[in-house]
Design a protein around this motif. Structure first.
Motif, PDB file in Angstrom:
ATOM      1  N   PHE A  91       1.348 -15.882  -1.624  1.00  0.00           N
ATOM      2  CA  PHE A  91       2.224 -14.721  -1.827  1.00  0.00           C
ATOM      3  C   PHE A  91       2.014 -14.125  -3.213  1.00  0.00           C
ATOM      4  O   PHE A  91       1.945 -12.895  -3.375  1.00  0.00           O
ATOM      5  CB  PHE A  91       3.675 -15.165  -1.639  1.00  0.00           C
ATOM      6  N   ILE A  92       1.893 -14.987  -4.213  1.00  0.00           N
ATOM      7  CA  ILE A  92       1.603 -14.506  -5.568  1.00  0.00           C
ATOM      8  C   ILE A  92       0.231 -13.849  -5.603  1.00  0.00           C
ATOM      9  O   ILE A  92       0.041 -12.794  -6.220  1.00  0.00           O
ATOM     10  CB  ILE A  92       1.675 -15.678  -6.566  1.00  0.00           C
ATOM     11  N   CYS A 147      -3.510  -6.681  -5.811  1.00  0.00           N
ATOM     12  CA  CYS A 147      -3.289  -5.227  -5.917  1.00  0.00           C
ATOM     13  C   CYS A 147      -3.912  -4.660  -7.196  1.00  0.00           C
ATOM     14  O   CYS A 147      -4.223  -3.462  -7.264  1.00  0.00           O
ATOM     15  CB  CYS A 147      -1.800  -4.906  -5.877  1.00  0.00           C
ATOM     16  N   LEU A 148      -4.089  -5.512  -8.197  1.00  0.00           N
ATOM     17  CA  LEU A 148      -4.727  -5.062  -9.439  1.00  0.00           C
ATOM     18  C   LEU A 148      -6.185  -4.681  -9.204  1.00  0.00           C
ATOM     19  O   LEU A 148      -6.809  -4.032 -10.051  1.00  0.00           O
ATOM     20  CB  LEU A 148      -4.641  -6.157 -10.501  1.00  0.00           C
ATOM     21  N   GLY A 149      -6.708  -5.043  -8.056  1.00  0.00           N
ATOM     22  CA  GLY A 149      -8.075  -4.671  -7.719  1.00  0.00           C
ATOM     23  C   GLY A 149      -8.302  -3.176  -7.649  1.00  0.00           C
ATOM     24  O   GLY A 149      -9.455  -2.723  -7.682  1.00  0.00           O
ATOM     25  N   LEU A 208     -11.396  -0.551   0.751  1.00  0.00           N
ATOM     26  CA  LEU A 208     -10.522  -0.474   1.917  1.00  0.00           C
ATOM     27  C   LEU A 208      -9.685  -1.749   2.047  1.00  0.00           C
ATOM     28  O   LEU A 208      -8.537  -1.707   2.497  1.00  0.00           O
ATOM     29  CB  LEU A 208     -11.357  -0.246   3.177  1.00  0.00           C
ATOM     30  N   LEU A 209     -10.235  -2.879   1.635  1.00  0.00           N
ATOM     31  CA  LEU A 209      -9.480  -4.124   1.645  1.00  0.00           C
ATOM     32  C   LEU A 209      -8.314  -4.063   0.659  1.00  0.00           C
ATOM     33  O   LEU A 209      -7.173  -4.409   1.006  1.00  0.00           O
ATOM     34  CB  LEU A 209     -10.402  -5.289   1.284  1.00  0.00           C
ATOM     35  N   VAL A 210      -8.579  -3.610  -0.555  1.00  0.00           N
ATOM     36  CA  VAL A 210      -7.530  -3.594  -1.577  1.00  0.00           C
ATOM     37  C   VAL A 210      -6.434  -2.595  -1.224  1.00  0.00           C
ATOM     38  O   VAL A 210      -5.238  -2.921  -1.249  1.00  0.00           O
ATOM     39  CB  VAL A 210      -8.132  -3.287  -2.962  1.00  0.00           C
ATOM     40  N   THR A 223       0.386  -3.724   2.093  1.00  0.00           N
ATOM     41  CA  THR A 223       1.225  -4.861   2.473  1.00  0.00           C
ATOM     42  C   THR A 223       2.313  -5.133   1.450  1.00  0.00           C
ATOM     43  O   THR A 223       3.476  -5.390   1.816  1.00  0.00           O
ATOM     44  CB  THR A 223       0.357  -6.122   2.651  1.00  0.00           C
ATOM     45  N   ILE A 224       1.964  -5.071   0.164  1.00  0.00           N
ATOM     46  CA  ILE A 224       2.952  -5.363  -0.874  1.00  0.00           C
ATOM     47  C   ILE A 224       4.012  -4.268  -0.944  1.00  0.00           C
ATOM     48  O   ILE A 224       5.213  -4.552  -1.092  1.00  0.00           O
ATOM     49  CB  ILE A 224       2.257  -5.558  -2.239  1.00  0.00           C
ATOM     50  N   VAL A 225       3.610  -3.005  -0.820  1.00  0.00           N
ATOM     51  CA  VAL A 225       4.606  -1.923  -0.789  1.00  0.00           C
ATOM     52  C   VAL A 225       5.511  -2.097   0.433  1.00  0.00           C
ATOM     53  O   VAL A 225       6.743  -1.974   0.338  1.00  0.00           O
ATOM     54  CB  VAL A 225       3.916  -0.550  -0.780  1.00  0.00           C
TER      55      VAL A 225
END
Length: 313
Positions: free
Chosen positions: A42-43, A49-51, A207-209, A216-218
Motif C-alpha cells: 500500500f505504501i 505515483c512519484l514516477g 501508462l502504468l504510472v 488508483t491512489i486518487v
C-alpha cells in the motif's frame, strides 16, 4: 498469554498474505496496531505515483487514468456498495461477477471484505465499535483502520448471502490478482502504442504510472473521504443516529456517495441523491443498465421517508 511470534515468522506471514489473504490465521498482539510489514505494498502504491516525474505526461495517459477512475468508481459505488453491501437492486450472476472484477481492480480488497466491513459500519455507525468513525481521529477513519489486523479480517457471518458464490470467495482471497493483471495490461498496451502509434506520446512505463498508480491512489483517497469527511462536513437533512452529512462536492467526486446523510437515513435505496437536484451519477448509471436489462428492481426511497425525521434547525 502466548509470546509473540519471532520477527522472521511475522515477516514471512505478511509476505504470504500479500498474495493470499486466506493463507494464514490471524496474527498475535494488538489487533488495532498498524501492521507495517503487511501494508508495504500500500505504501509502495503511493511512492510509485512519484514516477510521473520520470515518465512524463501525455493526454492519452491522462485520459486513461480518468477513464479507469470513472469505471472503477462506478464499480465500487454501484456494486461493492449499493449491490454487495445493501442489495439495493438485482442482477445476474455473470454481471455480479463482472463488476466484482472491476471493483477488485480498484485495489480496495475483494467484494466480501468490503461488504462485511460496510455492513458492520451501518450496524455501529459512529460508536466505539465503528472502526472508521472520525470520532477516532481523521487519519484513523481515512485509512489507518484497515491497515490493522482487525481491519484485515472479514466477518463471514455478516455476508452469508455472498459467501455461497465460489467465484467471489476466490476473488476475495486472491485480491491482488486483478490489480496485477490490470497493471501488466497497461504496461503492455503502452509499449505497443509507443511503436504502433507514436503520435500519442505514451509508452509502457507512462501508462502504468498514470493509468494504474495515479488513478488508483486518487480513486482510493476520494472513496475513503466518505468515511473521514462525510461524517464531519456538510448538511444534515435527517436526524439519523450517527454523524453522517450531505456534501455536494464529495457527491460529485464519488458519483453520488456524498449524499451520505440521505444514505444513512435509508441505506437500502439504489438512489442516494433523494432530491432532483442532488446529482447521483451512480444511480444514473444503474438506470441505464436497467434499460439494457443488466440490472433490475432498483429499490426506491419510500415517499414517507423523504420527509421523515427532519434534522432540527
Amino acid at each position: 498469554m502466548p509470546s509473540p511470534a519471532p520477527a522472521w515468522r511475522r515477516a514471512l506471514r505478511a509476505i504470504v498474505l500479500w498474495f493470499d489473504t486466506g493463507a494464514a490465521p490471524a496474527g498475535d498482539g494488538d489487533p488495532d496496531r498498524i501492521d507495517w510489514l503487511r501494508v508495504l505494498p500500500f505504501i509502495g502504491l503511493h511512492l510509485a505515483c512519484l514516477g510521473v516525474f520520470w515518465v512524463g505526461f501525455s493526454w492519452f495517459a491522462f485520459w486513461t487514468a480518468v477513464a479507469l477512475y470513472a469505471a472503477r468508481m462506478f464499480a465500487i459505488t454501484g456494486f461493492y456498495h449499493r449491490y454487495f453491501s445493501h442489495k439495493a437492486f438485482r442482477t445476474s450472476r455473470p454481471v455480479q461477477f463482472a463488476f466484482a472484477v472491476v471493483g477488485a481492480a480498484s485495489v480496495q480488497r475483494g467484494p466480501l471484505w468490503w461488504a462485511a466491513h460496510h455492513r458492520h459500519h451501518h450496524r455501529h455507525a459512529d460508536t466505539d465499535l465503528d472502526v472508521h468513525s472520525p470520532r477516532h481521529g481523521f487519519w484513523r477513519s481515512h485509512m489507518g483502520w484497515f491497515l490493522t489486523p482487525r481491519g484485515f479480517r472479514t466477518d463471514f457471518d455478516a455476508i452469508k448471502d455472498l459467501v455461497r458464490f465460489p467465484e467471489l470467495r476466490l476473488l476475495d482471497r486472491f485480491d491482488i490478482l486483478v490489480p496485477v493483471l490490470l497493471a501488466m495490461g497497461l504496461y503492455a498496451l503502452g509499449s505497443w502504442l509507443e511503436s504502433a502509434h507514436p503520435g500519442l506520446g505514451t509508452n509502457g512505463p507512462q501508462l502504468l504510472v498514470w493509468g494504474f498508480f495515479v488513478s488508483t491512489i486518487v480513486l482510493f483517497h476520494v472513496t475513503v473521504t466518505i468515511n473521514s469527511l462525510s461524517h464531519r462536513w456538510g448538511s444534515r437533512r435527517f436526524a439519523t443516529r450517527d454523524d453522517s452529512r450531505n456534501n455536494a462536492l464529495l457527491a460529485l467526486l464519488t458519483f453520488g456517495e456524498g449524499w451520505h446523510n440521505n444514505h444513512h437515513h435509508y441505506p437500502g435505496s439504489a438512489r442516494q441523491g433523494f432530491a432532483w437536484w442532488e446529482l447521483d451519477l451512480t444511480y444514473l448509471g444503474l438506470r441505464a443498465m436497467a434499460l439494457l436489462g443488466l440490472v433490475s428492481d432498483l429499490r426506491p426511497v419510500p415517499a414517507a421517508l423523504r420527509t421523515a425525521r427532519r434534522e432540527a434547525a
